[in-house]
Design a protein around this motif. Structure first.
Motif, PDB file in Angstrom:
ATOM      1  N   CYS A 105       0.866  -1.181   0.000  1.00  0.00           N
ATOM      2  CA  CYS A 105       0.000   0.000   0.000  1.00  0.00           C
ATOM      3  C   CYS A 105       0.903   1.232   0.000  1.00  0.00           C
ATOM      4  O   CYS A 105       1.845   1.308   0.794  1.00  0.00           O
ATOM      5  CB  CYS A 105      -0.897  -0.017   1.237  1.00  0.00           C
ATOM      6  N   ALA A 106       0.637   2.190  -0.860  1.00  0.00           N
ATOM      7  CA  ALA A 106       1.468   3.394  -0.939  1.00  0.00           C
ATOM      8  C   ALA A 106       1.240   4.301   0.263  1.00  0.00           C
ATOM      9  O   ALA A 106       2.118   5.070   0.639  1.00  0.00           O
ATOM     10  CB  ALA A 106       1.171   4.150  -2.226  1.00  0.00           C
ATOM     11  N   ASN A 107       0.087   4.189   0.909  1.00  0.00           N
ATOM     12  CA  ASN A 107      -0.251   5.050   2.034  1.00  0.00           C
ATOM     13  C   ASN A 107       0.420   4.609   3.325  1.00  0.00           C
ATOM     14  O   ASN A 107       1.073   5.394   3.996  1.00  0.00           O
ATOM     15  CB  ASN A 107      -1.777   5.079   2.201  1.00  0.00           C
ATOM     16  N   ALA A 150       5.293  -0.471 -15.420  1.00  0.00           N
ATOM     17  CA  ALA A 150       4.495  -0.126 -14.242  1.00  0.00           C
ATOM     18  C   ALA A 150       3.481  -1.230 -13.942  1.00  0.00           C
ATOM     19  O   ALA A 150       3.139  -2.032 -14.810  1.00  0.00           O
ATOM     20  CB  ALA A 150       3.771   1.193 -14.485  1.00  0.00           C
ATOM     21  N   LEU A 151       3.002  -1.255 -12.716  1.00  0.00           N
ATOM     22  CA  LEU A 151       2.004  -2.232 -12.303  1.00  0.00           C
ATOM     23  C   LEU A 151       0.621  -1.647 -12.572  1.00  0.00           C
ATOM     24  O   LEU A 151       0.183  -0.724 -11.884  1.00  0.00           O
ATOM     25  CB  LEU A 151       2.168  -2.556 -10.815  1.00  0.00           C
ATOM     26  N   ILE A 152      -0.050  -2.142 -13.605  1.00  0.00           N
ATOM     27  CA  ILE A 152      -1.351  -1.625 -14.011  1.00  0.00           C
ATOM     28  C   ILE A 152      -2.464  -2.567 -13.586  1.00  0.00           C
ATOM     29  O   ILE A 152      -3.511  -2.140 -13.138  1.00  0.00           O
ATOM     30  CB  ILE A 152      -1.371  -1.387 -15.532  1.00  0.00           C
ATOM     31  N   LYS A 153      -2.209  -3.871 -13.721  1.00  0.00           N
ATOM     32  CA  LYS A 153      -3.219  -4.868 -13.358  1.00  0.00           C
ATOM     33  C   LYS A 153      -2.542  -6.079 -12.753  1.00  0.00           C
ATOM     34  O   LYS A 153      -1.364  -6.345 -13.017  1.00  0.00           O
ATOM     35  CB  LYS A 153      -4.043  -5.283 -14.559  1.00  0.00           C
ATOM     36  N   SER A 207      -9.220   1.795  -0.602  1.00  0.00           N
ATOM     37  CA  SER A 207      -9.314   0.980  -1.808  1.00  0.00           C
ATOM     38  C   SER A 207      -8.099   1.258  -2.702  1.00  0.00           C
ATOM     39  O   SER A 207      -7.741   2.404  -2.928  1.00  0.00           O
ATOM     40  CB  SER A 207     -10.604   1.321  -2.541  1.00  0.00           C
ATOM     41  N   PHE A 208      -7.453   0.179  -3.199  1.00  0.00           N
ATOM     42  CA  PHE A 208      -6.273   0.352  -4.048  1.00  0.00           C
ATOM     43  C   PHE A 208      -6.480  -0.188  -5.453  1.00  0.00           C
ATOM     44  O   PHE A 208      -5.643   0.010  -6.319  1.00  0.00           O
ATOM     45  CB  PHE A 208      -5.042  -0.299  -3.411  1.00  0.00           C
ATOM     46  N   ALA A 209      -7.605  -0.880  -5.713  1.00  0.00           N
ATOM     47  CA  ALA A 209      -7.834  -1.475  -7.032  1.00  0.00           C
ATOM     48  C   ALA A 209      -9.328  -1.705  -7.241  1.00  0.00           C
ATOM     49  O   ALA A 209     -10.124  -1.545  -6.318  1.00  0.00           O
ATOM     50  CB  ALA A 209      -7.078  -2.789  -7.153  1.00  0.00           C
ATOM     51  N   ILE A 227      -5.437   1.315  -9.054  1.00  0.00           N
ATOM     52  CA  ILE A 227      -5.699   2.749  -9.115  1.00  0.00           C
ATOM     53  C   ILE A 227      -4.338   3.443  -9.011  1.00  0.00           C
ATOM     54  O   ILE A 227      -3.533   3.096  -8.159  1.00  0.00           O
ATOM     55  CB  ILE A 227      -6.630   3.174  -7.959  1.00  0.00           C
ATOM     56  N   GLY A 228      -4.087   4.386  -9.899  1.00  0.00           N
ATOM     57  CA  GLY A 228      -2.775   5.040  -9.982  1.00  0.00           C
ATOM     58  C   GLY A 228      -2.327   5.674  -8.676  1.00  0.00           C
ATOM     59  O   GLY A 228      -3.077   6.405  -8.038  1.00  0.00           O
ATOM     60  N   GLY A 229      -1.107   5.358  -8.248  1.00  0.00           N
ATOM     61  CA  GLY A 229      -0.524   5.950  -7.053  1.00  0.00           C
ATOM     62  C   GLY A 229      -0.923   5.314  -5.740  1.00  0.00           C
ATOM     63  O   GLY A 229      -0.470   5.748  -4.691  1.00  0.00           O
TER      64      GLY A 229
END
Length: 83
Positions: free
Chosen positions: A17-19, A34-37, A60-62, A76-78
């Motif tokens: 998780c980026a957060n 990049a990680l898209i899916k 939510s991240f995806a 979801i981007g970022g």
């Protein structure tokens, strides 16, 4: 279109998780972009309790979707990072 290869690549990445930097998945990723899916069948370890929601910060991240006829999580981007 063709389905993704079930066995897939041998290189694994850890997705966080980026957060809050909580580990989310261990995933067999192909390529160096990049990680898209994330195809669900390529996830080796799943540390989440609810799909597409971080267990630590409840963000939510995806989104769940179908890609080339296979179930996948569209990131979801970022919202996620990986090593």
């Amino acid at each position: 279109m063709a389905k993704p290869n079930k066995k897939g690549p041998t290189k694994t990445v850890d997705i966080y998780c980026a957060n809050c930097k909580t580990p989310l998945f261990k995933y067999r990723k192909g390529g160096k972009g990049a990680l898209i899916k994330c195809f669900i069948e390529r996830i080796i370890q799943d540390h989440t309790t609810k799909p597409c929601v971080c267990p630590q910060c409840d963000k939510s991240f995806a989104r769940e979707t179908m890609v080339r006829g296979a179930p996948a999580y569209k990131m979801i981007g970022g919202k996620v990072t990986f090593k």
